[in-house]
Design a protein around this motif. Structure first.
Motif, mmCIF file in Angstrom:
data_model
loop_
_atom_site.group_PDB
_atom_site.id
_atom_site.type_symbol
_atom_site.label_atom_id
_atom_site.label_comp_id
_atom_site.label_asym_id
_atom_site.label_seq_id
_atom_site.Cartn_x
_atom_site.Cartn_y
_atom_site.Cartn_z
ATOM 1 N N GLY A 235 -0.840 8.836 20.188
ATOM 2 C CA GLY A 235 0.718 7.558 20.803
ATOM 3 C C GLY A 235 1.780 8.904 20.297
ATOM 4 N N PRO A 236 3.227 8.672 19.958
ATOM 5 C CA PRO A 236 3.981 9.211 19.254
ATOM 6 C C PRO A 236 3.698 10.207 18.734
ATOM 7 N N ARG A 237 4.569 11.086 18.233
ATOM 8 C CA ARG A 237 4.218 12.816 17.632
ATOM 9 C C ARG A 237 5.155 12.544 16.601
ATOM 10 N N TRP A 238 4.037 13.143 15.792
ATOM 11 C CA TRP A 238 4.933 13.595 14.111
ATOM 12 C C TRP A 238 5.305 15.186 13.893
ATOM 13 N N THR A 239 6.341 15.118 13.745
ATOM 14 C CA THR A 239 7.304 16.920 13.578
ATOM 15 C C THR A 239 7.645 16.828 12.156
ATOM 16 N N PRO A 240 7.331 17.735 11.658
ATOM 17 C CA PRO A 240 8.311 18.171 10.207
ATOM 18 C C PRO A 240 9.477 17.758 10.035
ATOM 19 N N ARG A 241 9.609 17.150 8.379
ATOM 20 C CA ARG A 241 10.754 16.686 8.039
ATOM 21 C C ARG A 241 10.957 17.156 6.845
ATOM 22 N N GLU A 242 11.477 16.542 6.606
ATOM 23 C CA GLU A 242 12.688 17.302 5.138
ATOM 24 C C GLU A 242 11.290 17.226 4.038
ATOM 25 N N GLY A 243 11.898 18.048 3.292
ATOM 26 C CA GLY A 243 11.046 18.720 2.467
ATOM 27 C C GLY A 243 10.925 17.049 1.026
ATOM 28 N N GLY A 244 9.817 17.224 0.709
ATOM 29 C CA GLY A 244 9.376 16.431 -0.020
ATOM 30 C C GLY A 244 9.152 14.581 -0.344
ATOM 31 N N SER A 245 9.078 14.458 1.568
ATOM 32 C CA SER A 245 9.201 13.458 1.347
ATOM 33 C C SER A 245 7.870 12.714 1.912
ATOM 34 N N GLY A 246 7.509 11.556 2.584
ATOM 35 C CA GLY A 246 5.883 11.130 2.050
ATOM 36 C C GLY A 246 4.987 10.846 0.803
ATOM 37 N N PRO A 247 4.193 10.722 0.744
ATOM 38 C CA PRO A 247 3.103 10.238 -0.402
ATOM 39 C C PRO A 247 3.929 11.034 -1.337
ATOM 40 N N LYS A 248 2.827 10.573 -2.739
ATOM 41 C CA LYS A 248 3.069 11.942 -3.561
ATOM 42 C C LYS A 248 2.134 11.433 -4.638
ATOM 43 N N TYR A 249 0.349 11.777 -4.024
ATOM 44 C CA TYR A 249 -0.541 11.224 -4.573
ATOM 45 C C TYR A 249 -1.109 12.041 -5.689
ATOM 46 N N ARG A 250 -0.972 11.302 -7.214
ATOM 47 C CA ARG A 250 -1.725 12.296 -8.162
ATOM 48 C C ARG A 250 -3.426 12.225 -7.706
ATOM 49 N N VAL A 251 -4.208 11.283 -7.730
ATOM 50 C CA VAL A 251 -5.568 11.091 -7.221
ATOM 51 C C VAL A 251 -6.057 11.092 -6.640
ATOM 52 N N MET A 252 -6.292 11.314 -5.060
ATOM 53 C CA MET A 252 -6.465 10.679 -4.061
ATOM 54 C C MET A 252 -7.337 12.324 -3.665
ATOM 55 N N ALA B 229 0.720 -1.123 -0.387
ATOM 56 C CA ALA B 229 0.060 -0.344 -0.092
ATOM 57 C C ALA B 229 0.677 1.022 0.164
ATOM 58 N N VAL B 230 2.026 0.891 0.701
ATOM 59 C CA VAL B 230 2.381 2.676 0.869
ATOM 60 C C VAL B 230 3.717 3.298 -0.596
ATOM 61 N N PHE B 231 3.579 1.902 -1.401
ATOM 62 C CA PHE B 231 4.674 1.803 -2.209
ATOM 63 C C PHE B 231 3.473 2.083 -3.328
ATOM 64 N N LYS B 232 2.229 2.081 -3.526
ATOM 65 C CA LYS B 232 1.415 2.582 -3.520
ATOM 66 C C LYS B 232 0.923 4.050 -3.929
ATOM 67 N N SER B 233 1.010 4.157 -2.749
ATOM 68 C CA SER B 233 1.351 6.011 -2.133
ATOM 69 C C SER B 233 2.387 6.752 -3.006
ATOM 70 N N GLY B 234 2.986 6.562 -3.699
ATOM 71 C CA GLY B 234 4.460 6.418 -4.128
ATOM 72 C C GLY B 234 5.598 7.546 -3.274
ATOM 73 N N ASN B 235 5.402 6.742 -2.359
ATOM 74 C CA ASN B 235 6.253 6.953 -0.615
ATOM 75 C C ASN B 235 7.646 6.555 -1.001
ATOM 76 N N ALA B 236 8.167 7.745 -1.012
ATOM 77 C CA ALA B 236 10.236 7.213 -1.401
ATOM 78 C C ALA B 236 11.474 8.040 -0.881
ATOM 79 N N THR B 237 10.555 8.062 -0.169
ATOM 80 C CA THR B 237 10.874 8.812 1.082
ATOM 81 C C THR B 237 13.029 8.144 1.275
#
Lengths: 547, 249
Positions: free
Chosen positions: A530-547, A467-475
């Protein structure tokens, strides 16, 4: 039975990182108004502000900036989505509705109560009627709006998350972006780019759901709300299909346990694509409730299976939704040099499953208040409070008030909640009178129940890794962890987090918690419990096209 | 030193490609476009060389539709000084593209002309070396390390089993391979500055060319993997299958 109280294991918000009492550096980029987050609220605000400034002319060329953490516009935006076009008509009066970036009008709708293997069609609740609305991809809407903003001279900065608000006394005076190119230990490595400061007379937080800066600012300024904000997690897939879907579908019941609040949806996105998703409240009692797994099971139900069979998974994504409604709105929407709009403020109305048009509208009001304040040469709290008045006096808050207890009624189980919600609809929110009080999701106790492991078939159903692969995530794998995890996580809590997170960031290995930060798709679900999310390097995370 | 970098706008390497209705082109709807990754190495090399020299000019030249302006702006945001867009839908024949680019570059006094070694959309590896030929300049292709000093360049190329070192007088054409550098990301200041940098557009018409695409097809779907077993006991069965089924040993 083993019980878990998530809040006991939740670290606090890293306030000293998110709010810094520092002036923007000498090299800072000077902006008049800065929007943090290029979603529907931020872009609507930037567009409205650019128009106001042009029409008025007295302030000259305003410097308007929009910072976005995703590498490209729309890549972190996700919604169902059935969109009410109302504020789009106001924001883009020259664009005919058929040229707005929607996939198709809602041509029919049906609501079903599901059992395992069966379904009963039930009357569509009045709050869920969608005639005149449009099915859309929020990623596509945002990219289109970005183009409009750029035409108006707005500075769009995609790939630049904000790390901290810069403050002077009680006043927000700018922001600092995250550094890029750090190694796992947080030291500068190949491709290191240092943070940049930006100064602004007004900073508008349009961060989206569970925004860390909005949380931090409210904690710092002591801005509470009648009820704490509560959240749901939505997991969504877009499929190419051979059999067209002719209506929008919502379902209640299976596969959710009776003490969980939520439902599934399937929307047509043109003749050969559908969106399917499952949304579940993050207050569910079952510590093993796993929204990704339940969505996988949902796809095997005869109601959905016939559409998906022979089709292909195009994209997968996940996002939390602020569901607290009217009583979870902050006591103030603004402060010295600061405004909040959209999901980070909580402008979502659960009974109609809508938030995009409220986000757009609130962004527009924020722009108007900012513009008036700039004209008056005073962007202090008193002047910017005009925004609170505008929004509270608008249909946005009126709609939310009408449905103020609807979500909260379901806190005590599905069927009783259903009865109460009908009464609430009939009485425009007057029943039962007063405010139903609620706890934050992290304060809701969980029960560890027996569960059978789910095995995906890799045709219709997929693992979290796939699923994560299909999110386009290439962090990048060597990125430092952006997650603040408690030091001593018991095995049952590790299990709980592994089920809450739809992206496989958390795993229980033996009795230990293993964390895989690059998997994160910024849904913020575990930040809620639970654990806290904080901002990270730009461009990390998913690369949604049609969400 | 005056450096030109030639840049192509290509579909993102992670984009899901759908063949268009004509069977000869890709369906561009919903596809994200990016600067050709090999061209990014060339851009970085140009910017770094100018930074090191402390003077000079860097120019990015792209051939494409108006949509390529966005790609040029990315190059300007990285630090290139100005941009030229040769407006054209492009051609399947690399020679036609090379002629148009060579015509733009000819007589402009460039000391160094940089390309990516290939474009990731068509894998042709042609245009850079053809431009060199058309301009009658020396060409070093697929360069993985580059230094320029005293009117000459030295370059390294990764060849089968080793590294080849070459030297050549400027002006010259170099095509960049991966490993040559790590392209920088545009900074916020760079993005702001890019808006004000000159971007010239010139319509060009390409000749018909000698090559046409007759059809495009997606690669066959990959078969699902097979788990033979676990631990040392599974090794004989695995070796057997690698021989008989996969036929790789």
């Amino acid at each position: 039975m083993t019980r878990i109280l998530p809040v006991k294991h939740q670290p606090g918000l890293p306030l000293d990182r998110l709010i810094k009492a520092e002036a923007p550096g000498a090299e800072a980029i000077e902006m008049d108004v800065l929007f943090v987050g290029a979603g529907p609220a931020g872009l609507a605000g930037a567009i409205e502000l650019a128009r106001l400034a042009k029409a008025d002319g007295s302030l000259g060329d305003l410097n308007i900036g929009v910072l976005e953490k995703a590498g490209g516009l729309g890549e972190h935006n996700l919604s169902g989505a059935v969109v009410n076009p109302r504020p789009f008509r106001e924001l883009f009066p020259d664009v005919p509705v058929e040229q707005l970036p929607f996939r198709q009008p809602v041509s029919g709708e049906a609501v079903y109560l599901l059992t395992e293997g069966g379904s009963v069609r039930i009357p569509t609740p009045p709050t869920m009627q969608n005639h005149g609305n449009y099915v859309a991809s929020l990623s596509e809407i945002v990219r289109w709006m970005g183009g409009k903003a750029e035409e108006l001279g707005v500075n769009l900065f995609a790939g630049f998350p904000v790390d901290s608000l810069l403050v002077d006394g009680t006043r927000v005076v700018g922001v600092r972006t995250t550094p890029a190119g750090l190694d796992r230990e947080g030291n500068p490595a190949d491709g290191y780019a240092e943070p940049t400061d930006l100064s602004a007379k007004v900073t508008v937080l349009t961060e989206g759901t569970r925004g860390p800066l909005a949380q931090a600012w409210r904690q710092w300024r002591g801005v509470g709300s009648p009820n704490p904000q509560i959240f749901a997690l939505g997991v969504k897939e877009v499929w190419d299909v051979k059999k067209p879907l002719d209506r929008i579908i919502h379902t209640l019941g299976w596969p959710l346990p009776k003490d969980a609040f939520g439902g599934t949806f399937m929307y047509p996105m043109g003749p050969s694509q559908v969106a399917i998703g499952l949304v579940v409240g993050l207050d569910a009692r079952d510590a093993g409730l796993d929204v990704h797994e339940l969505l996988q099971k949902t796809k095997l139900h005869p109601l959905f299976r016939s559409y998906l069979e022979g089709g292909e998974l195009v994209e997968w994504g996940a996002k939390t939704i602020p569901e607290g409604g009217f009583y979870a709105l902050p006591d103030r929407f603004s402060g010295d040099g600061l405004l909040m709009a959209g999901d980070c403020l909580g402008t979502v109305e659960v009974a109609s499953l809508k938030g995009i048009h409220y986000a757009v509208q609130s962004g527009m009001y924020a722009a108007r208040a900012a513009f008036q304040a700039l004209k008056a040469g005073d962007t202090g709290a008193a002047k910017l409070a005009a925004y609170d008045e505008m929004l509270r006096g608008s249909y946005v808050v009126a709609d939310m008030k009408k449905r103020r207890n609807m979500r909260l009624a379901f806190k005590n189980g599905f069927y009783l909640g259903g009865i109460k919600s009908v009464l609430m609809t009939l009485t425009n929110g007057a029943f039962p009178g007063g405010q139903i009080h609620s706890e934050s999701d992290a304060e809701e106790p969980r029960e560890v129940r027996p569960r059978t492991p789910f095995v995906p078939d890799n045709t219709l159903t997929f693992s979290k890794v796939d699923a994560v692969f299909k999110s386009g995530n290439a962090t990048r794998d060597t990125i430092p962890s952006h997650l603040v995890v408690g030091s001593d996580v018991p095995p049952e809590v590790a299990d709980f987090l592994s089920h809450v997170c739809p992206a496989g960031v958390y795993e229980r290995v033996g009795d230990e918690l293993r964390v895989n930060p690059p998997n994160c798709v910024d849904c913020k679900a575990t930040d809620v419990v639970g654990p806290r999310w904080t901002p990270r390097e730009g461009g990390s995370g998913p690369k949604y096209r049609v969400m | 030193m005056k450096i030109a970098v030639c840049l192509k706008r290509v579909p993102d390497t992670t984009a899901k490609i759908v063949v268009g209705g004509d069977g000869k082109s890709i369906d561009e709807s919903g596809v994200k476009f990016v600067p050709n990754p090999y061209d990014e190495y060339a851009l970085e090399a140009a910017i770094a060389l100018k930074e090191k020299a402390g003077a000079g000019e860097t120019v990015v030249v792209a051939l494409g539709t108006d949509a390529a302006q966005e790609t040029i702006r990315t190059a300007l945001a990285m630090g290139i000084d100005r941009g030229v867009l040769l407006q054209s839908p492009g051609s399947a024949d690399g020679f036609e593209v090379a002629k148009a680019i060579a015509a733009e570059l000819k007589g402009q006094g460039y000391d160094l002309i940089l390309f990516g070694k290939m474009a990731v959309d068509d894998y042709n590896h042609q245009v850079g070396v053809m431009v060199a030929e058309l301009l009658e300049l020396p060409c070093v292709s697929a360069v993985s390390a580059l230094t320029v000093e005293g009117g000459a360049l030295t370059a390294e190329r990764e060849i089968e089993g080793g590294v080849e070192q070459l030297a050549c007088q400027l002006p010259a054409v170099v095509t960049a391979d991966k490993g040559i550098n790590t392209p920088r990301l545009p900074s916020l200041k760079g993005i702001m500055a890019a808006k004000k940098k000159p971007l010239e557009t010139k319509p060009v018409s390409l000749g018909a060319g000698s090559i046409t695409v007759t059809s495009l097809a997606l690669p066959p779907e990959r078969q699902a993997g097979k788990i033979v077993g676990e631990g040392p006991d599974a090794v004989p069965a695995l070796v057997q299958l690698l021989r008989t089924e996969a036929k790789v040993i």
